[in-house]
Design a protein around this motif. Structure first.
Motif, short mmCIF file in Angstrom:
data_model
loop_
_atom_site.label_atom_id
_atom_site.label_comp_id
_atom_site.label_asym_id
_atom_site.label_seq_id
_atom_site.Cartn_x
_atom_site.Cartn_y
_atom_site.Cartn_z
N GLY A 1 0.82 -1.20 0.00
CA GLY A 1 0.00 0.00 0.00
C GLY A 1 0.85 1.25 0.00
O GLY A 1 1.91 1.31 -0.63
N ASP A 2 0.41 2.26 0.74
CA ASP A 2 1.14 3.53 0.73
C ASP A 2 2.09 3.64 1.92
O ASP A 2 2.55 4.72 2.26
N LYS A 3 2.39 2.53 2.54
CA LYS A 3 3.32 2.53 3.66
C LYS A 3 4.71 2.96 3.22
O LYS A 3 5.17 2.57 2.16
N ILE A 4 5.38 3.76 4.06
CA ILE A 4 6.79 4.01 3.77
C ILE A 4 7.64 3.32 4.83
O ILE A 4 7.22 3.12 5.97
N VAL A 5 8.85 2.93 4.39
CA VAL A 5 9.80 2.29 5.28
C VAL A 5 11.05 3.15 5.33
O VAL A 5 11.62 3.49 4.29
N VAL A 6 11.44 3.52 6.55
CA VAL A 6 12.70 4.23 6.75
C VAL A 6 13.63 3.25 7.45
O VAL A 6 13.30 2.75 8.53
N ALA A 7 14.76 2.96 6.83
CA ALA A 7 15.67 1.97 7.42
C ALA A 7 17.07 2.54 7.46
O ALA A 7 17.53 3.14 6.50
N SER A 8 17.74 2.31 8.59
CA SER A 8 19.09 2.82 8.75
C SER A 8 19.98 1.72 9.31
O SER A 8 19.58 0.99 10.22
N GLY A 9 21.15 1.56 8.73
CA GLY A 9 22.16 0.68 9.30
C GLY A 9 21.89 -0.81 9.15
O GLY A 9 22.44 -1.60 9.91
N LEU A 10 21.07 -1.20 8.19
CA LEU A 10 20.82 -2.64 8.00
C LEU A 10 21.72 -3.18 6.90
O LEU A 10 21.88 -2.56 5.86
N GLU A 11 22.27 -4.35 7.13
CA GLU A 11 23.08 -4.99 6.10
C GLU A 11 22.66 -6.45 5.96
O GLU A 11 22.74 -7.20 6.92
N GLY A 12 22.21 -6.80 4.78
CA GLY A 12 21.82 -8.18 4.54
C GLY A 12 20.56 -8.59 5.27
O GLY A 12 20.47 -9.70 5.78
N TYR A 13 19.58 -7.71 5.31
CA TYR A 13 18.33 -8.00 6.03
C TYR A 13 17.13 -8.13 5.10
O TYR A 13 17.10 -7.54 4.02
N ILE A 14 16.17 -8.88 5.57
CA ILE A 14 14.83 -8.86 4.99
C ILE A 14 13.97 -8.00 5.91
O ILE A 14 13.93 -8.24 7.12
N VAL A 15 13.31 -7.00 5.36
CA VAL A 15 12.29 -6.26 6.10
C VAL A 15 10.99 -6.46 5.32
O VAL A 15 10.88 -6.01 4.19
#
Lengths: 361, 361
Positions: A313-327
């Motif tokens: 949908g219109d969700k936004i994701v703000v991600a910081s400092g992740l390496e090799g992750y599934i979100v």
């Protein structure tokens, strides 16, 4: 278009390795995975249409998904949608579909397709099937497609090729099947150059595959045998509903392919992925400069690398400092986990089910 | 209950450091932060009720939050809710509230409270205010509460104490105010034993604080001065709406406290946190064995440490392999970021606003 050619699309699976996107009530094959406006199932049907008419496309799914399948594929007539009253893996599914088609057309040849794979090279796919159809229509042969492996993936089944079949370039006798080898074995497989990945795409005539069930899996065949023909009649549903639940749960590979002596493999370069997991999706998806895959959603990353981020949908994701992750954020579930641990997702799903209940599965 | 005592609760802030939970249309003070069923604002009002009657509680908020404030505090009469037509920081807010109260009661004394702080020791809080009221009612004195610092936090304002006031244990003259020092300075502050954190809780009489505005911030005072009294009349709203937007935006610390020579600090041990950030919330919250804070939501963690996870409603969060992270999922925003980088959140909010628009802020 050859009027004896049919396509069976298997679309009753659960796809739990793609949780929390793939959910019990809306599994992977019904999702618009790439934001193209079409689900994997719709893409699968579109892909086969140049070769098989809609009237000859048979969809086999779980009864629970009847509504979704009809909604997604209004061009397929309702009588071509076979609804399984229970989950019994691929052998009963294929045996029913073959029995159903054979009753309509004893000269039928069939390609059986998974509904949740990615195939990028559509022309190569159609050419391969065309050649495959010709091969199986000329004799009692069971044919599976083999993908040239690009890595020692331990999540796939491997097919070892034997002797080349004269007059059919790219088609070989099958020597062995190996389901999900360990890493070392997978490496050896690849080094020998004799192995393909099993794409789960099968070609045969209705007659040949029923013959194979007769030889190697009588128990399953017996479920679908009738004195008077019910297939394609108003009695088929009640017949199946009473019989199908008694079928043993079994895969076609184990029931037939690993046992039969008339099994062949056709190697194919299809731009194929089984999209069997988040990692598989990550690998086939376009990436940002930092190696991130932002699966069809609005994402803002800071110092993130080699990660796959998916929301709806219109969700936004703000991600910081992740390496090799599934979100993966979908509906009432957010999952954050290292890609390297994605094999644990099935255990996670069990944990969630027992702790929080079915509505999250 | 002393009938000249009033309480002003400031509840018009935005709380952007708690994004994405604190949102422009529903800031931090209105949220049920601890899952107790009460918002921070409601907890703030409940806390003061033993000392000040509801009729003497004045809420100052932004006009945009009128509905929320009325809904959350039905026991406060509408005439006690002052609606700011513009955002102008704390000095105009306090000057208006003091003018309003002074017009009703020239002998009024006032405690001014932030609406979004945590105070665990309610009795100590009430005793401190009781003593503070007595102190400011006896002379033209401005009093602020000082918290004994427990770490060299760089997010707080620091108050340096001067000479002890005879006869008032715990009350000292203020020597200096320092807003958000750097780490080295904060460490030195703590070592000297002369510094308190500024809790932003002020006590004075209406007359004293208006006198201070007259001396140190005439520009703001002029905004609220009238020939004929409008405060508490039907004309107050239109008067404020026409005047307030012209007030300079300024904090009470900068406008008055740092300049006046009659400023005192009363040290207090209140179990206080300004809940100014995710890290502050993390620090005051109960933790699992692995040091995780699962803020009032359903969480399943695998190999996670020292993280704070917050989601709303019936959402579940599955997290694996996170150490020292904030995971905050609210409505149309998911934020994942290291706690150590939480000072960046205000920049993130700006980035999100310019990239995706107001509806995410």
């Amino acid at each position: 278009m050859n009027k004896h050619r049919y396509c069976v699309v298997m679309c009753g699976g659960i796809g739990s390795r793609f949780w929390p996107f793939s959910r019990t009530d809306m599994p992977k094959q019904f999702l618009d995975f790439f934001g193209t406006g079409k689900s994997l199932l719709q893409l699968t049907v579109d892909r086969i249409l140049p070769l098989v008419s809609p009237d000859h496309i048979i969809l086999v799914t779980n009864a629970a998904y009847a509504r979704i399948v009809k909604d997604q594929l209004p061009e397929i007539k309702e009588r071509n949608i076979l609804l399984e009253p229970a989950r019994r893996n691929t052998a009963p599914c294929i045996c029913w579909a073959a029995s159903h088609i054979y009753a309509m057309d004893p000269d039928a040849s069939i390609v059986t397709l998974p509904s949740d794979h990615l195939i990028l090279k559509e022309n190569a796919f159609l050419e391969t099937l065309e050649e495959g159809f010709r091969f199986v229509e000329e004799g009692e042969r069971l044919l599976t497609l083999g993908i040239n492996p690009t890595s020692p993936n331990t999540g796939y089944g491997y097919i070892q090729r034997g002797a080349q079949v004269t007059g059919y370039p790219g088609i070989c006798k099958v020597k062995t099947f190996t389901e999900k080898p360990n890493k070392e074995m997978a490496k050896v497989f690849i080094e020998t150059g004799e192995f393909f990945w099993n794409a789960g795409i099968f070609l045969w005539t209705a007659k040949s595959v029923l013959q194979a069930f007769l030889k190697y899996d009588k128990e399953t065949l017996a479920i679908f045998e009738t004195e008077e023909n019910v297939y394609g009649t108003e009695w088929e549903t009640s017949f199946i509903n009473s019989r199908f639940p008694h079928a043993p749960s079994n895969s076609i590979d184990y029931a037939i392919m690993e046992k039969a002596d008339n099994v062949f493999v056709k190697s194919a370069d299809l731009g194929w992925s089984d999209l069997g997991s988040w990692k598989a999706l990550y690998e086939v998806s376009p990436k940002t400069q930092d190696g991130n895959v932002t699966q069809n959603c609005n994402v803002l990353t800071y110092n993130c690398k080699d990660s796959i981020i998916a929301a709806t949908g219109d969700k936004i994701v703000v991600a910081s400092g992740l390496e090799g992750y599934i979100v993966a954020d979908n509906d009432n579930v957010l999952m954050i986990c290292p890609i390297a641990e994605e094999q644990q997702i099935k255990h996670v799903v069990n944990d969630v089910k027992s702790r929080f209940g079915e509505k999250y599965i």
